[in-house]
Motif scaffolding. Structure first.
Motif, PDB file in Angstrom:
ATOM      1  N   PRO A  90      -1.950   6.899   2.313  1.00 12.51           N
ATOM      2  CA  PRO A  90      -2.856   7.950   1.814  1.00 12.51           C
ATOM      3  C   PRO A  90      -2.171   8.967   0.916  1.00 12.51           C
ATOM      4  O   PRO A  90      -2.714   9.354  -0.120  1.00 12.51           O
ATOM      5  CB  PRO A  90      -3.367   8.597   3.117  1.00 12.51           C
ATOM      6  N   LEU A 127      -0.506   8.791  -6.765  1.00 11.24           N
ATOM      7  CA  LEU A 127      -0.858   7.831  -7.808  1.00 11.24           C
ATOM      8  C   LEU A 127      -2.035   8.322  -8.645  1.00 11.24           C
ATOM      9  O   LEU A 127      -2.056   8.168  -9.868  1.00 11.24           O
ATOM     10  CB  LEU A 127      -1.197   6.471  -7.188  1.00 11.24           C
ATOM     11  N   SER A 128      -3.026   8.900  -7.972  1.00  9.68           N
ATOM     12  CA  SER A 128      -4.196   9.400  -8.696  1.00  9.68           C
ATOM     13  C   SER A 128      -3.795  10.465  -9.701  1.00  9.68           C
ATOM     14  O   SER A 128      -4.229  10.444 -10.868  1.00  9.68           O
ATOM     15  CB  SER A 128      -5.222   9.966  -7.708  1.00  9.68           C
ATOM     16  N   GLU A 154      -1.327   7.351  -2.387  1.00 10.32           N
ATOM     17  CA  GLU A 154      -2.534   7.165  -3.198  1.00 10.32           C
ATOM     18  C   GLU A 154      -2.904   8.463  -3.914  1.00 10.32           C
ATOM     19  O   GLU A 154      -3.316   8.444  -5.079  1.00 10.32           O
ATOM     20  CB  GLU A 154      -3.700   6.700  -2.318  1.00 10.32           C
ATOM     21  N   THR A 155      -2.741   9.571  -3.217  1.00  9.57           N
ATOM     22  CA  THR A 155      -3.021  10.863  -3.844  1.00  9.57           C
ATOM     23  C   THR A 155      -2.093  11.099  -5.032  1.00  9.57           C
ATOM     24  O   THR A 155      -2.525  11.510  -6.118  1.00  9.57           O
ATOM     25  CB  THR A 155      -2.847  11.999  -2.815  1.00  9.57           C
ATOM     26  N   SER A 179       0.852  -1.191   0.000  1.00  9.28           N
ATOM     27  CA  SER A 179       0.000   0.000   0.000  1.00  9.28           C
ATOM     28  C   SER A 179       0.889   1.242   0.000  1.00  9.28           C
ATOM     29  O   SER A 179       1.826   1.327   0.809  1.00  9.28           O
ATOM     30  CB  SER A 179      -0.906   0.016   1.233  1.00  9.28           C
ATOM     31  N   PRO A 180       0.636   2.215  -0.873  1.00  7.79           N
ATOM     32  CA  PRO A 180       1.444   3.430  -0.875  1.00  7.79           C
ATOM     33  C   PRO A 180       1.088   4.402   0.243  1.00  7.79           C
ATOM     34  O   PRO A 180       1.750   5.424   0.409  1.00  7.79           O
ATOM     35  CB  PRO A 180       1.138   4.034  -2.243  1.00  7.79           C
TER      36      PRO A 180
END
Length: 294
Positions: A98, A104-105, A101-102, A95-96
């Protein structure tokens, strides 16, 4: 691959700077700020059409800037270096976090031409049909479309700040006829701006676009020069696979030697050689787990 000659690098002086009257004006009214943002976007539009600007790399750098702004607005401490690490060394199944994830988006949002499918890949937590409906909510000029999209998303999903900003930038890209999303709004807006409505939101958007377009043009000029220098020194590289490695460096914000199409030791030597030639930079300041970029 086409390499630049050293004497061609000086041609980048023709890359037009943002007009001084855009960067120095102190407009306060909505009409005046809207005029400046229109001028700034028009100038950026010209720069985005330049072949000497490494467009994929530019979008990646702007995606990092947008992610850093979103993470800071959420109150988290991660900045550009930590965001790069979170993605560059991500292993399958990891898991990267939170902040990762931002990032990555934003990375996924700029990687492919704008489409519902590409946007769904960037923000998988939202159904594709919902994305299409929200993007279609905006009509008219770029800022009006983007503001309406953001208002619509934030009303339906008050915590979906990142998704709202990605879709608002999508609305701007569509209004301007750009095939690719260019991250502009996130870095120029404050967290409180996302809760504004009507003319207050539009005023914040126009101001954000002026500051972000100015930065994007400045970054374009810098990257164009750096890319030209990398292409100019590329013929000096003898390692097999060096051409493909150079292509990766010209399109990605940060590259780990282990991802280059060379044996590990040869990849590290190539990166060190490019640093010695002034063609790339080591981005971490570390002795191990290094990342390199133009």
């Amino acid at each position: 691959m086409i390499y630049a000659r050293p004497d061609q690098i000086s041609d980048l002086d023709t890359l037009p700077p943002m007009p001084a009257w855009v960067t120095s004006a102190r407009a306060e009214t909505l009409e005046d700020v809207a005029f400046l943002s229109g001028a700034a976007l028009n100038h950026l539009h010209l720069v985005l059409g330049r072949e000497d600007v490494p467009q994929s790399l530019l979008r990646e750098r702007l995606a990092l800037r947008a992610a850093e702004a979103c993470v800071a607005q959420s109150g988290r401490p991660e900045r550009a270096g930590e965001l790069r690490d979170a993605i560059a060394f991500l292993q399958p199944g990891d898991s990267p976090g939170p902040a990762g994830e931002t990032y990555l988006s934003w990375q996924r949002a700029v990687k492919r031409p704008v489409s519902v499918k590409a946007l769904h890949r960037a923000i998988p937590g939202i159904e594709a049909g919902q994305i299409a409906e929200w993007v279609d909510a905006g009509q008219g000029a770029p800022v009006a479309r983007a503001a309406l999209v953001l208002e619509t998303v934030m009303s339906a999903a008050p915590r979906a700040d990142v998704s709202a900003l990605i879709l608002a930038d999508t609305a701007i890209a569509q209004a301007l006829g750009w095939d690719q999303l260019v991250p502009l709004l996130a870095a120029g807006l404050k967290r409180a701006d996302l809760r504004k409505r009507g003319d207050d939101l539009r005023l914040a958007y126009h101001r954000a676009l002026v500051s972000s377009a100015v930065e994007a043009v400045r970054l374009s000029t810098d990257l164009a020069r750096r890319a030209a220098h990398l292409k100019a020194v590329a013929p000096k590289l003898r390692a097999k696979g060096a051409g493909d490695a150079v292509e990766m460096l010209l399109t990605r914000d940060a590259v780990a030697p282990s991802t280059l199409p060379l044996p590990d030791r040869a990849a590290r030597r190539l990166c060190d050689r490019l640093v010695d030639l002034g063609a790339v930079r080591e981005l971490t300041g570390r002795d191990t787990f290094r990342l390199y970029g133009v």
